[in-house]
Design an enzyme around this catalytic site. Structure first.
Site, short mmCIF file in Angstrom:
data_model
loop_
_atom_site.label_atom_id
_atom_site.label_comp_id
_atom_site.label_asym_id
_atom_site.label_seq_id
_atom_site.Cartn_x
_atom_site.Cartn_y
_atom_site.Cartn_z
N GLY A 138 43.16 -1.73 41.96
CA GLY A 138 43.63 -3.08 42.29
C GLY A 138 44.56 -3.07 43.49
O GLY A 138 45.15 -2.04 43.84
N TYR B 200 38.30 -16.77 46.36
CA TYR B 200 39.25 -15.92 47.07
C TYR B 200 39.97 -16.76 48.13
O TYR B 200 39.58 -16.84 49.30
CB TYR B 200 38.55 -14.71 47.71
CG TYR B 200 37.96 -13.75 46.69
CD1 TYR B 200 38.33 -13.81 45.35
CD2 TYR B 200 37.04 -12.78 47.07
CE1 TYR B 200 37.78 -12.94 44.41
CE2 TYR B 200 36.49 -11.90 46.13
CZ TYR B 200 36.87 -11.99 44.81
OH TYR B 200 36.32 -11.14 43.89
N LEU C 211 39.93 1.15 43.06
CA LEU C 211 41.10 2.01 43.31
C LEU C 211 42.28 1.62 42.43
O LEU C 211 43.38 2.11 42.62
CB LEU C 211 41.48 1.92 44.80
CG LEU C 211 40.34 2.28 45.77
CD1 LEU C 211 40.75 1.99 47.22
CD2 LEU C 211 39.94 3.74 45.60
N HIS D 65 30.63 -15.48 38.27
CA HIS D 65 31.89 -14.75 38.38
C HIS D 65 32.44 -14.26 37.04
O HIS D 65 32.84 -13.10 36.91
CB HIS D 65 32.93 -15.63 39.09
CG HIS D 65 33.98 -14.86 39.82
ND1 HIS D 65 34.57 -15.31 40.97
CD2 HIS D 65 34.57 -13.67 39.57
CE1 HIS D 65 35.46 -14.42 41.40
NE2 HIS D 65 35.48 -13.43 40.56
N ALA E 18 46.60 0.37 44.29
CA ALA E 18 45.68 1.32 44.94
C ALA E 18 46.43 2.45 45.64
O ALA E 18 45.99 3.61 45.63
CB ALA E 18 44.79 0.58 45.94
N GLY E 19 47.59 2.13 46.22
CA GLY E 19 48.36 3.13 46.95
C GLY E 19 48.93 4.22 46.06
O GLY E 19 49.23 5.32 46.52
N1 LIG Z 1 34.37 -9.83 39.92
C1 LIG Z 1 35.66 -9.91 39.72
O1 LIG Z 1 36.14 -10.53 38.75
C2 LIG Z 1 36.57 -9.22 40.68
C3 LIG Z 1 37.94 -9.03 40.38
C4 LIG Z 1 38.73 -8.36 41.31
C5 LIG Z 1 38.18 -7.89 42.50
N2 LIG Z 1 36.86 -8.10 42.77
C6 LIG Z 1 36.22 -7.59 44.02
O2 LIG Z 1 36.43 -6.20 44.07
C7 LIG Z 1 37.02 -5.85 45.33
C8 LIG Z 1 37.90 -4.63 45.17
O3 LIG Z 1 38.93 -4.84 44.24
P1 LIG Z 1 40.46 -5.06 44.69
O4 LIG Z 1 40.52 -5.47 46.11
O5 LIG Z 1 41.05 -5.94 43.66
O6 LIG Z 1 41.14 -3.65 44.44
P2 LIG Z 1 40.93 -2.16 45.01
O7 LIG Z 1 39.69 -2.09 45.81
O8 LIG Z 1 41.08 -1.26 43.86
O9 LIG Z 1 42.21 -2.00 45.93
C9 LIG Z 1 42.33 -2.72 47.12
C10 LIG Z 1 43.44 -2.14 47.96
O10 LIG Z 1 43.18 -0.78 48.18
C11 LIG Z 1 43.68 -0.40 49.43
N3 LIG Z 1 42.74 0.61 49.96
C12 LIG Z 1 41.42 0.45 50.16
N4 LIG Z 1 40.85 1.58 50.62
C13 LIG Z 1 41.86 2.48 50.73
C14 LIG Z 1 41.92 3.82 51.17
N5 LIG Z 1 40.82 4.47 51.57
N6 LIG Z 1 43.14 4.44 51.15
C15 LIG Z 1 44.25 3.79 50.73
N7 LIG Z 1 44.25 2.51 50.31
C16 LIG Z 1 43.07 1.86 50.30
C17 LIG Z 1 43.64 -1.63 50.30
O11 LIG Z 1 44.82 -1.62 51.08
P3 LIG Z 1 44.99 -2.48 52.43
O12 LIG Z 1 45.02 -3.92 51.94
O13 LIG Z 1 46.29 -2.00 52.94
O14 LIG Z 1 43.82 -2.23 53.29
C18 LIG Z 1 43.51 -2.76 49.33
O15 LIG Z 1 44.56 -3.70 49.37
C19 LIG Z 1 37.81 -7.12 45.70
O16 LIG Z 1 38.18 -7.13 47.04
C20 LIG Z 1 36.81 -8.18 45.30
O17 LIG Z 1 35.82 -8.29 46.30
C21 LIG Z 1 36.06 -8.75 41.88
#
Ligand SMILES: NC(=O)c1ccc[n+]([C@@H]2O[C@H](COP(=O)([O-])OP(=O)(O)OC[C@H]3O[C@@H](n4cnc5c(N)ncnc54)[C@H](OP(=O)(O)O)[C@@H]3O)[C@@H](O)[C@H]2O)c1
Length: 286
Positions: A212, A53, A210, A128, A216-217
């Site tokens: 991605g 990251y 959410l 990963h 997510a929004g």
């Molecule tokens: N293992 C893998 O291959 C892999 C791949 C992808 C992700 N991940 C992990 O999974 C985590 C989550 O996935 P992601 O970050 O890709 O996507 P996500 O959690 O689906 O969406 C993240 C976005 O959601 C927004 N958000 C969060 N909570 C909210 C709420 N209560 N209301 C409105 N908007 C909200 C955030 O906005 P703001 O930025 O404005 O706060 C953020 O940018 C990552 O951070 C990472 O740690 C792992």
């Protein structure tokens, strides 16, 4: 906050995903630190990160270092916080994600993650993503060796199919405690992996819960029932989504990404939102 278990460790039922604070579109460090501190204030005791990251080629581990600094500068006790990191992905700096799961690489990546996190042993180290150039058994064997060498306390895998989960279980035994796969209203094809985690007693950490970072929004506009339940309850569609995920199984521990204190606070409140059978049935079909 309600808690769930990863292996022998109790963690908050909602974790913090660190990725939005370190890749494309990331905020400045001051806002990221405030976000992590807000998560800790709200009772979050699981933070998900990865060495990959980061944005530029010369800042591998940007997110791990950020989390280490945020924990160090937090006023309260952080000894109960489980930092879950990963190895096996790389970002050469051109926006792409590449892979290396050779045992030698995983060993050196784990060593570097330990240094950045400032720990002797990583709480939860997750492989990963499978690397097609390396037999899966070799990669997972390297993770087993890291646990046995005391460099890793608990092992996890990510982006694994049921066959790979069973294989990892065979190689790692009880050292394997979690699976992290994509799962959200928009991406439900990890149902078989979730069912297998239930069967084997493994924690299931849905990533991009959410939809991605960039989508997510739009969750409420893409999936109307989430918006409808949210309006009826007076909460956000994202909070409904996380409550729905928590209701899928007691093994589920969502790790919503966040780069603002407001969003992680809103997400954590999902642990208090009890959806009823009718609401869950509607959301299951959404
Ligand atoms: N293992 C893998 O291959 C892999 C791949 C992808 C992700 N991940 C992990 O999974 C985590 C989550 O996935 P992601 O970050 O890709 O996507 P996500 O959690 O689906 O969406 C993240 C976005 O959601 C927004 N958000 C969060 N909570 C909210 C709420 N209560 N209301 C409105 N908007 C909200 C955030 O906005 P703001 O930025 O404005 O706060 C953020 O940018 C990552 O951070 C990472 O740690 C792992």
């Amino acid at each position: 906050m309600n808690s769930r278990r990863i292996g022998n460790t109790e963690v908050s039922a909602i974790g913090l995903g660190g990725m939005p604070m370190s890749i494309e579109g990331r905020p400045d460090e001051e806002r990221s630190i405030r976000t992590i501190h807000a998560a800790l204030d709200a009772g979050v005791t699981l933070i998900d990160t990865a060495d990959a990251y980061h944005l530029h080629a010369d800042e591998v581990g940007h997110n791990e270092s950020l989390i280490a600094r945020a924990l160090a500068s937090y006023g309260g006790d952080t000894s109960g916080v489980l930092v879950a990191t990963k190895g096996g992905h790389l970002r050469p700096g051109d926006g792409s994600w590449t892979r290396n799961s050779s045992p030698e690489y995983l060993r050196s990546a784990c060593e570097a993650s330990c240094k950045r996190l400032g720990v002797e042993a990583i709480g939860l180290y997750q492989h990963h993503r499978p690397d097609p150039r390396v037999p899966y058994a070799d990669s997972i064997g390297a993770i087993r060796d890291l646990v046995d060498a005391g460099k890793v306390r608990m092992a996890g895998i990510s982006n694994a199919n049921p066959e790979q989960i069973r294989q990892a279980r065979e190689i790692l035994g009880d050292r394997l405690v979690s699976v992290q796969n994509q799962y959200s209203p928009a991406f439900r094809s990890s149902e078989p992996e979730l069912a297998l985690c239930d069967e084997l007693g493994l924690a299931f950490l849905p990533w991009s819960p959410l939809g991605g970072i960039s989508r997510a929004g739009e969750l409420g506009s893409r999936f109307a029932p989430f918006a409808e339940v949210a309006a009826a309850r007076g909460v956000s569609p994202q909070q409904v989504c996380l409550a729905w995920l928590l209701a899928r199984s007691p093994r589920v521990i969502p790790i919503p990404g966040s780069s603002r204190p407001e969003t992680i606070r809103d997400s954590v409140a999902a642990t208090e939102l009890q959806l009823d059978e009718d609401e869950l049935a509607v959301l299951d079909r959404a």
